[in-house]
Design a protein around this motif. Structure first.
Motif, PDB file in Angstrom:
ATOM      1  N   ASN A  65      20.254  52.990 -24.657  1.00  0.00           N
ATOM      2  CA  ASN A  65      20.180  52.693 -23.632  1.00  0.00           C
ATOM      3  C   ASN A  65      20.625  53.278 -22.343  1.00  0.00           C
ATOM      4  OD1 ASN A  65      19.497  49.642 -23.662  1.00  0.00           O
ATOM      5  ND2 ASN A  65      21.537  48.686 -24.470  1.00  0.00           N
ATOM      6  N   VAL A  66      19.743  53.417 -21.093  1.00  0.00           N
ATOM      7  CA  VAL A  66      20.627  54.433 -20.562  1.00  0.00           C
ATOM      8  C   VAL A  66      20.841  53.439 -18.754  1.00  0.00           C
ATOM      9  CG1 VAL A  66      19.835  56.518 -21.584  1.00  0.00           C
ATOM     10  CG2 VAL A  66      18.619  55.063 -19.365  1.00  0.00           C
ATOM     11  N   GLY A  67      21.395  54.220 -18.274  1.00  0.00           N
ATOM     12  CA  GLY A  67      22.435  54.197 -17.529  1.00  0.00           C
ATOM     13  C   GLY A  67      21.883  54.998 -15.789  1.00  0.00           C
ATOM     14  N   ILE A  68      21.451  53.871 -14.930  1.00  0.00           N
ATOM     15  CA  ILE A  68      20.742  54.308 -13.184  1.00  0.00           C
ATOM     16  C   ILE A  68      21.698  53.724 -12.565  1.00  0.00           C
ATOM     17  CG2 ILE A  68      18.626  55.152 -12.053  1.00  0.00           C
ATOM     18  CD1 ILE A  68      16.805  54.280 -13.659  1.00  0.00           C
ATOM     19  N   ILE A  69      22.184  55.235 -11.377  1.00  0.00           N
ATOM     20  CA  ILE A  69      22.703  54.242 -10.530  1.00  0.00           C
ATOM     21  C   ILE A  69      21.824  54.647  -8.841  1.00  0.00           C
ATOM     22  CG2 ILE A  69      24.827  54.668  -9.266  1.00  0.00           C
ATOM     23  CD1 ILE A  69      26.391  54.844 -11.731  1.00  0.00           C
ATOM     24  N   VAL A  70      21.627  54.086  -8.338  1.00  0.00           N
ATOM     25  CA  VAL A  70      21.207  54.291  -6.953  1.00  0.00           C
ATOM     26  C   VAL A  70      21.938  53.838  -5.889  1.00  0.00           C
ATOM     27  CG1 VAL A  70      18.620  54.665  -7.590  1.00  0.00           C
ATOM     28  CG2 VAL A  70      19.224  52.061  -7.297  1.00  0.00           C
ATOM     29  N   PRO A  71      21.875  54.361  -4.540  1.00  0.00           N
ATOM     30  CA  PRO A  71      22.392  53.628  -3.722  1.00  0.00           C
ATOM     31  C   PRO A  71      21.436  52.150  -3.487  1.00  0.00           C
ATOM     32  CG  PRO A  71      21.848  56.053  -3.018  1.00  0.00           C
ATOM     33  CD  PRO A  71      20.763  55.601  -4.641  1.00  0.00           C
ATOM     34  N   TYR A  72      20.396  52.026  -2.822  1.00  0.00           N
ATOM     35  CA  TYR A  72      19.626  50.767  -2.597  1.00  0.00           C
ATOM     36  C   TYR A  72      18.042  50.614  -4.189  1.00  0.00           C
ATOM     37  CZ  TYR A  72      22.160  49.564   0.661  1.00  0.00           C
ATOM     38  OH  TYR A  72      23.519  49.295   2.074  1.00  0.00           O
ATOM     39  N   ILE A  73      18.326  49.661  -4.689  1.00  0.00           N
ATOM     40  CA  ILE A  73      16.688  49.462  -4.837  1.00  0.00           C
ATOM     41  C   ILE A  73      15.837  48.592  -4.353  1.00  0.00           C
ATOM     42  CG2 ILE A  73      16.455  47.185  -6.419  1.00  0.00           C
ATOM     43  CD1 ILE A  73      15.844  48.237  -8.765  1.00  0.00           C
ATOM     44  N   ASN A  74      15.816  48.353  -3.160  1.00  0.00           N
ATOM     45  CA  ASN A  74      14.981  48.131  -2.714  1.00  0.00           C
ATOM     46  C   ASN A  74      13.924  49.139  -1.478  1.00  0.00           C
ATOM     47  OD1 ASN A  74      16.708  48.113  -0.666  1.00  0.00           O
ATOM     48  ND2 ASN A  74      16.735  46.421   0.308  1.00  0.00           N
TER      49      ASN A  74
END
Length: 342
Positions: A65-74
């Motif tokens: 598993n890897v994590g992805i952090i973004v400000p917004y997904i939309n």
């Protein structure tokens, strides 16, 4: 009634083979014949066997598993980067866990902690605009072997690989395009300068003006957000100050769209009187009645490259070597009606 999940011991007993043989067959060990593997897999399916992924992860040291952090997904940009990462990692058996920081460093810290507690094998990250102090990120490097890869929005932290586009070059290209189209008074809608990407786009804009013997006018630099509303407000302020440009390079497509809406409302002809070029090449830019020129950030390719950097880092760590990588992608500019005068 649901079948009770079988164990490898149940499969071993039914087939009259050792537990070790069942385990190796299920894990595709080359020491086991294909015929035995097929028999074990078929029996496991019939007996409703479910592999214990947690136990497997503890044994191998990998959760896949890897994590992805973004400000917004939309937004098209971030969702496309995620798609690119998934495309690259899925053939290697990885799954992604997506988190949103909502541009809040406090949430960003919490998401990082959650991902680490989930023992992800790596973290892909585009920092929030409120991330100024980076101690929470540096701490991970000091206390964990979990690789971090920055994409798009980054901080210069030794030991962290990055995948970005050349935002400076992109800002230069957009401004130079307007100059070559014959525009003389070019305004820049700058983003939040807490983020390096907006600093670089602004610096590219300034350098293009200097190189073509244009004066840099501070009144032509307007700080906006990345929203339609911010673009509308920026045009209102410029017109109220009677500081009217004949071209606008916006660091955001959404602010560019807001600018176009307000210019149209005021009866200003685009591009005859005022040209507009945005940034990110959001899908709406090409499908409008007046298509908007924009700089493309190649987000899927950015995601692909980030995935490759991660895979390479996993291989390097296995050999006891970890190499920090800096990947800079070339921007592309799409010229449409909003800025094409000639």
């Amino acid at each position: 009634m649901n079948k009770k999940n079988a164990t490898i011991y149940d499969i071993s007993k039914k087939l009259n083979v050792s537990v070790a043989t069942v385990s190796r067959a299920l894990n595709d060990n080359p020491r086991i014949s294909e015929a035995t593997k097929d028999l074990v897999r078929k029996t496991a399916k019939e007996m409703n066997y479910k592999q214990n992924n947690l136990a497997k992860a503890l044994k191998s040291g990998e959760t896949k598993n890897v994590g992805i952090i973004v400000p917004y997904i939309n937004t098209n940009f971030f969702s496309s980067v995620i798609r690119g990462i998934e495309e690259e990692l899925s053939p290697h058996g990885y799954h992604v866990i997506i988190c949103q920081s909502h541009e809040d460093v406090t949430i960003e810290k919490r998401q990082l902690s959650t991902l680490l507690n989930a023992q992800v094998d790596g973290i892909f990250m585009s920092v929030s605009k409120t991330t100024v102090d980076t101690e929470h990120i540096k701490n991970i490097l000091e206390t964990s072997n979990t690789p971090i890869i920055f994409f798009d929005r980054k901080k210069d932290i030794p030991g962290i690989s990055t995948v970005t586009i050349d935002d400076y070059r992109a800002g230069y290209m957009a401004t130079e395009h307007l100059i070559k189209e014959g525009y003389k008074n070019i305004c820049h809608f700058a983003g939040d300068l807490n983020l390096e990407i907006y600093q670089n786009r602004l610096n590219g804009y300034k350098q293009a003006l200097v190189d073509h013997n244009f004066q840099i006018k501070e009144e032509n630099i307007t700080f906006t957000g990345s929203s339609i509303e911010s673009g509308i407000e920026a045009i209102k302020k410029l017109w109220d100050k009677k500081s009217v440009p004949d071209a606008i390079f916006s660091a955001s497509d959404f602010a560019a769209l807001g600018a176009c809406q307000e210019l149209k409302k005021r009866g200003v002809k685009i591009p005859q009187e005022v040209a507009v070029i945005g940034f990110s090449n959001e899908p709406f830019t090409q499908f409008m009645e007046l298509p908007i020129s924009s700089v493309d950030q190649t987000p899927v390719i950015m995601g692909n490259m980030a995935g490759r950097v991660f895979i390479e880092s996993v291989k390097e760590n296995g050999s006891g070597v970890s190499i920090e990588k800096k990947v800079v992608l070339a921007p592309q500019i799409y010229i449409r009606k909003s800025s094409k005068r000639k």
